[in-house]
Design a protein around this motif. Structure first.
Motif, PDB file in Angstrom:
ATOM      1  N   ALA A   7       9.194  -4.858  -4.902  1.00  0.00           N
ATOM      2  CA  ALA A   7       9.147  -3.574  -5.497  1.00  0.00           C
ATOM      3  C   ALA A   7       9.047  -1.815  -5.110  1.00  0.00           C
ATOM      4  O   ALA A   7       9.450  -1.194  -5.709  1.00  0.00           O
ATOM      5  N   GLN A   8      11.420  -2.502  -5.129  1.00  0.00           N
ATOM      6  CA  GLN A   8      12.045  -1.602  -5.810  1.00  0.00           C
ATOM      7  C   GLN A   8      12.408  -0.412  -4.794  1.00  0.00           C
ATOM      8  O   GLN A   8      13.073   1.057  -4.915  1.00  0.00           O
ATOM      9  N   ALA A   9      12.327  -0.831  -3.527  1.00  0.00           N
ATOM     10  CA  ALA A   9      12.046   0.239  -2.549  1.00  0.00           C
ATOM     11  C   ALA A   9      13.055   0.123  -2.189  1.00  0.00           C
ATOM     12  O   ALA A   9      13.332  -1.063  -1.717  1.00  0.00           O
ATOM     13  N   GLU A  10      13.886   1.215  -1.183  1.00  0.00           N
ATOM     14  CA  GLU A  10      14.784   1.044  -0.373  1.00  0.00           C
ATOM     15  C   GLU A  10      14.824   0.579   1.106  1.00  0.00           C
ATOM     16  O   GLU A  10      13.765   1.511   1.625  1.00  0.00           O
ATOM     17  N   THR A  42       0.815  -1.242   0.196  1.00  0.00           N
ATOM     18  CA  THR A  42      -0.118   0.120  -0.295  1.00  0.00           C
ATOM     19  C   THR A  42       0.923   0.897   0.165  1.00  0.00           C
ATOM     20  O   THR A  42       0.684   1.855  -0.688  1.00  0.00           O
ATOM     21  N   ALA A  43       2.120   1.178   0.638  1.00  0.00           N
ATOM     22  CA  ALA A  43       3.164   2.456   0.887  1.00  0.00           C
ATOM     23  C   ALA A  43       3.158   3.020  -0.726  1.00  0.00           C
ATOM     24  O   ALA A  43       3.936   3.373  -0.494  1.00  0.00           O
ATOM     25  N   VAL A 102       5.933   5.750  -1.788  1.00  0.00           N
ATOM     26  CA  VAL A 102       6.823   5.237  -1.261  1.00  0.00           C
ATOM     27  C   VAL A 102       7.848   4.905  -2.015  1.00  0.00           C
ATOM     28  O   VAL A 102       7.732   3.800  -2.342  1.00  0.00           O
ATOM     29  N   LYS A 103       9.128   5.588  -2.184  1.00  0.00           N
ATOM     30  CA  LYS A 103      10.371   4.474  -2.160  1.00  0.00           C
ATOM     31  C   LYS A 103      11.772   4.377  -0.875  1.00  0.00           C
ATOM     32  O   LYS A 103      12.422   3.894  -1.338  1.00  0.00           O
TER      33      LYS A 103
END
Ligand code: 8IG
Length: 265
Positions: A216-219, A103-104, A109-110
């Motif tokens: 999701a390729q977030a850090e 959801t974030a 959101v990254k």
């Protein structure tokens, strides 16, 4: 409500934007058990919602977990702060466990900061000590990924973010987090196994969420708060009230650390 978890996350993100009146978020902080008191240090919220107002979320199962999400501006980052999480041991499946992360990400959101309270396998870490997660061992036998999604997990926990945290607090140690299924704590033999496998921290969350975040390729930054020694390492027995007490005692230090990290992103 969609049955596809990625679609459901999009629907949830749309509802989040509608309720908070904030179209896009930059950072997600998941505050695990023991970390909720740190929320005050992150500033005054623009909005606060109850997770069950969003599609796909369920009510929190554990005392001391709040079931709220705040939107707070921290530095230049519009930050979602989730208090409490869905654990794999609740039996709702991995999609429910990682729904907040998805959801974030669907909200823009990254950067995702995952916190937890855990058992420590190094006795130098007294209750209330924060430890940066440098890697994990997922012993749940589960994954949030379905199908041929051959994800690279060679750097789940961002070196860059760990460096930022250590610049703020040079005393921060790093460790390998071992996620067990739970909800029972480990037997002393299981703690010895985790040590032999190269683990430093034992818990019941975080690894599955981190996998979904990387997909999701977030850090990802992971921070554990050691609240008890792993079972059998000392003469003490484990209890949930001690966990909450250790969190309360360390809360302002943790909140301060999170705030400074987000300000430096
Ligand atoms: I707090 O010793 C907390 N959470 N698996 N083991 C596991 N989870 C925990 C522990 C622990 N302490």
């Amino acid at each position: 409500m969609s049955q596809d978890p990625y679609e459901l996350a999009k629907q949830s993100a749309a509802k989040l934007a509608e309720i908070t009146k904030i179209a896009k978020h930059d950072v997600l902080v998941v505050l695990g058990s023991g970390w909720t008191p740190a929320v005050e240090a992150l500033g005054t919220p623009n909005a606060e919602i109850t997770v069950t107002d969003l599609p796909g979320f369920s009510a929190p199962a554990v005392a001391g977990h709040a079931g709220k999400i705040r939107s707070v501006k921290v530095g230049n980052s519009q930050t979602l702060i989730q208090m409490g999480r869905t654990h794999y041991y609740e039996g709702r499946g991995t999609a429910a466990v990682v729904h907040a992360v998805r959801t974030a990400v669907a909200s823009g959101v990254k950067t995702i900061i995952l916190t937890n309270a855990c058992g420590g396998l190094q006795l130098k870490w007294k209750p209330g000590t924060p430890v940066l997660i440098k890697d994990h061992i997922n012993l749940t036998g589960a994954t949030p990924l379905v199908g041929p999604r051959f994800l690279d997990v060679s750097e789940v926990y961002s070196k860059r973010l760990r460096k930022i945290a250590q610049e703020i607090d040079p005393s921060l140690d790093e460790g390998v987090y071992v996620q067990f299924h739970g909800p029972q704590y480990e037997t002393p033999a299981e703690v010895q196994m985790a040590i032999k496998l190269g683990g430093d921290l034992v818990g019941m969350s975080t690894a599955l969420e981190a996998i979904a975040a990387r997909e999701a390729q977030a850090e990802v930054l992971g921070i554990s708060m050691v609240t008890n020694p792993g079972a059998g390492l000392t003469d003490d027995h484990l209890n949930h009230e001690e966990v909450l007490a250790a969190g309360l005692a360390a809360a302002s230090r943790m909140g301060d650390l999170l705030k400074k990290v987000i300000e430096k992103l």
